[in-house]
Write an enzyme that holds these catalytic residues in place. Sequence first.
Site, PDB file in Angstrom:
ATOM      1  N   GLY A  14       0.837  -1.219   0.000  1.00 26.05           N
ATOM      2  CA  GLY A  14       0.000   0.000   0.000  1.00 26.05           C
ATOM      3  C   GLY A  14       0.862   1.255   0.000  1.00 26.05           C
ATOM      4  N   VAL A  16       1.394   3.672   2.291  1.00 29.73           N
ATOM      5  CA  VAL A  16       2.272   3.893   3.446  1.00 29.73           C
ATOM      6  C   VAL A  16       3.382   2.840   3.456  1.00 29.73           C
ATOM      7  CG1 VAL A  16       2.403   4.060   5.963  1.00 29.73           C
ATOM      8  CG2 VAL A  16       0.436   5.022   4.766  1.00 29.73           C
ATOM      9  N   SER A  41      -1.069 -11.168  -2.661  1.00 30.13           N
ATOM     10  CA  SER A  41       0.251 -10.724  -3.142  1.00 30.13           C
ATOM     11  C   SER A  41       1.341 -11.745  -2.836  1.00 30.13           C
ATOM     12  CB  SER A  41       0.648  -9.399  -2.471  1.00 30.13           C
ATOM     13  OG  SER A  41      -0.254  -8.388  -2.822  1.00 30.13           O
ATOM     14  N   ARG A 118      -4.651   3.158  18.588  1.00 34.86           N
ATOM     15  CA  ARG A 118      -4.302   4.462  19.182  1.00 34.86           C
ATOM     16  C   ARG A 118      -4.983   4.696  20.531  1.00 34.86           C
ATOM     17  NH1 ARG A 118      -4.713   7.959  13.728  1.00 34.86           N
ATOM     18  NH2 ARG A 118      -2.891   7.094  12.704  1.00 34.86           N
ATOM     19  N   CYS A 158      -1.994  11.943  10.974  1.00 37.93           N
ATOM     20  CA  CYS A 158      -1.275  12.987  10.222  1.00 37.93           C
ATOM     21  C   CYS A 158      -1.859  14.383  10.441  1.00 37.93           C
ATOM     22  CB  CYS A 158      -1.328  12.647   8.747  1.00 37.93           C
ATOM     23  SG  CYS A 158      -3.002  12.321   8.183  1.00 37.93           S
ATOM     24  N   GLU A 210     -12.035  11.947  10.629  1.00 32.64           N
ATOM     25  CA  GLU A 210     -10.854  12.787  10.808  1.00 32.64           C
ATOM     26  C   GLU A 210     -11.019  13.844  11.901  1.00 32.64           C
ATOM     27  OE1 GLU A 210      -8.534  11.586   9.232  1.00 32.64           O
ATOM     28  OE2 GLU A 210      -6.949  13.069   9.059  1.00 32.64           O
ATOM     29  N   LYS A 213     -10.410  12.430  15.323  1.00 35.63           N
ATOM     30  CA  LYS A 213      -8.972  12.191  15.548  1.00 35.63           C
ATOM     31  C   LYS A 213      -8.259  13.515  15.816  1.00 35.63           C
ATOM     32  CE  LYS A 213      -8.808   8.206  12.474  1.00 35.63           C
ATOM     33  NZ  LYS A 213      -8.508   7.770  11.116  1.00 35.63           N
ATOM     34  N   HIS A 254      -0.343  18.567   4.755  1.00 29.69           N
ATOM     35  CA  HIS A 254      -1.562  18.987   5.438  1.00 29.69           C
ATOM     36  C   HIS A 254      -1.309  20.356   6.072  1.00 29.69           C
ATOM     37  CE1 HIS A 254      -3.138  15.134   4.616  1.00 29.69           C
ATOM     38  NE2 HIS A 254      -3.335  14.660   5.837  1.00 29.69           N
ATOM     39  N   ASN A 339       2.317  15.099   5.314  1.00 26.12           N
ATOM     40  CA  ASN A 339       1.432  14.079   5.898  1.00 26.12           C
ATOM     41  C   ASN A 339       1.934  12.658   5.752  1.00 26.12           C
ATOM     42  OD1 ASN A 339       0.623  14.927   3.134  1.00 26.12           O
ATOM     43  ND2 ASN A 339      -0.662  13.109   3.279  1.00 26.12           N
ATOM     44  N   THR A 340       2.701  12.348   4.690  1.00 22.05           N
ATOM     45  CA  THR A 340       3.148  10.948   4.591  1.00 22.05           C
ATOM     46  C   THR A 340       4.553  10.760   5.167  1.00 22.05           C
ATOM     47  OG1 THR A 340       4.102  11.095   2.363  1.00 22.05           O
ATOM     48  CG2 THR A 340       1.740  10.580   2.518  1.00 22.05           C
TER      49      THR A 340
HETATM   50  N1  LIG Z   1      -6.577  10.152   7.563  1.00 24.25           N
HETATM   51  C1  LIG Z   1      -5.624  11.047   7.015  1.00 24.25           C
HETATM   52  C2  LIG Z   1      -4.338  10.328   6.802  1.00 24.25           C
HETATM   53  C3  LIG Z   1      -3.144  11.209   6.908  1.00 24.25           C
HETATM   54  O1  LIG Z   1      -2.414  11.536   5.901  1.00 24.25           O
HETATM   55  C4  LIG Z   1      -6.125  11.658   5.749  1.00 24.25           C
HETATM   56  O2  LIG Z   1      -7.124  11.131   5.221  1.00 24.25           O
HETATM   57  O3  LIG Z   1      -5.573  12.646   5.294  1.00 24.25           O
END
Ligand SMILES: N[C@@H](CC=O)C(=O)O
Length: 364
Positions: A14, A16, A41, A118, A158, A210, A213, A254, A339-340
């Site tokens: 994926g 990430v 896979s 988390r 993120c 989101e 979070k 972000h 963000n990544t």
């Molecule tokens: N849930 C977040 C993940 C962070 O990059 C998003 O959707 O942006």
Amino acid sequence: MSEKLKVGILGATGMVGQRFVTLLENHPWFEVVTLAASAHSAGKTYEEAVGDRWKMETPMPEYAKHMVVVDGDNAEAVAGGVDFMFSAVNMPKDQIRAIEERYAKTETPVVSNNSAHRWTPDVPMVVPEINPEHFAVIEHQRKRLGTTRGFIAVKPNCSIQAYTPALAAWKEFEPHEVVVSTYQAISGAGKTFKDWPEMVGNIIPFISGEEAKSEKEPLKVFGHVDSERGEIVPFDGPLKITSQCIRVPVLNGHTATVFLNFGKKATKEELIDRLVNYTSQAAELGLPHAPKHFIQYLTEDDRPQVKLDVDYEGGMGVSIGRLREDSIFDWKFVGLAHNTLRGAAGGALECAEMLKALGYITKK
Ligand SMILES: N[C@@H](CC=O)C(=O)O
């Protein structure tokens, strides 16, 4: 440095997972020995398994191309060959909680990018520059799991990374009412413009889950380890955060616009001073992915900008700008984080580096 620690990546195919594969190329402390993904896979080379779904800006690293992907569900077999695992697995949350615990119970530390654990009270959720002392809860988690070595540690979402570092830097002024709007890049949803063409020239005012979070996770980050209960107790002071999270047509980065009130008065000079002079154990330990300067303050009116600032400190630093007094709240500012990198695989990798430096992850 002695022999490198052997690491596996769960969910390696994926977005990430791909970021982990990329960041771990030539890592000075860690060597990727296992790429694990779904049964679909398994048995294919990594190059075949990813196919045309490679989403990084740089080519797939040579070391990974010909590695044969294994079935991540075979936790016991996979864990046998590694010192610890990164988890970037993408499946229903209850299944993620279960598979990460299975790995931990094989005495294999798991450092996860996922949100599933988390809110497990004895799982530390750490930004290495802010709350590394939360790793102390691992000893309690190990008792619950019945392990001596295995545990799970996670990094937060993120979306919080563009403003929570500023709140940490300003702790002495007691930030308490915080209104945040986030402008989130499409890579946060695991997408590029190629596979999400509706996002070209568009804004979508909803990102599932989101806002909860963004509002709650900083409270766990600012919490403390309660040794009697053997868990992290979220911050129960006056800090309240409300948010709106918006998807914007940006690939990486972000941005957050923030209004806030403080319990104690601060001058602009004091606030900027605390940002730019923020220090942490992560920087002192010289972790390979810890930024030398965690937070930069940009004085130009039109900064931070995604295109100019998202890669500050290799994408591991945080950029703040436009700090000014407000007519309703005390202050307002704009923050930006990658963000990544800072917000996902890079943050998890830095957690693993700190866990190694502090002796929580060792050779098996
Ligand atoms: N849930 C977040 C993940 C962070 O990059 C998003 O959707 O942006």
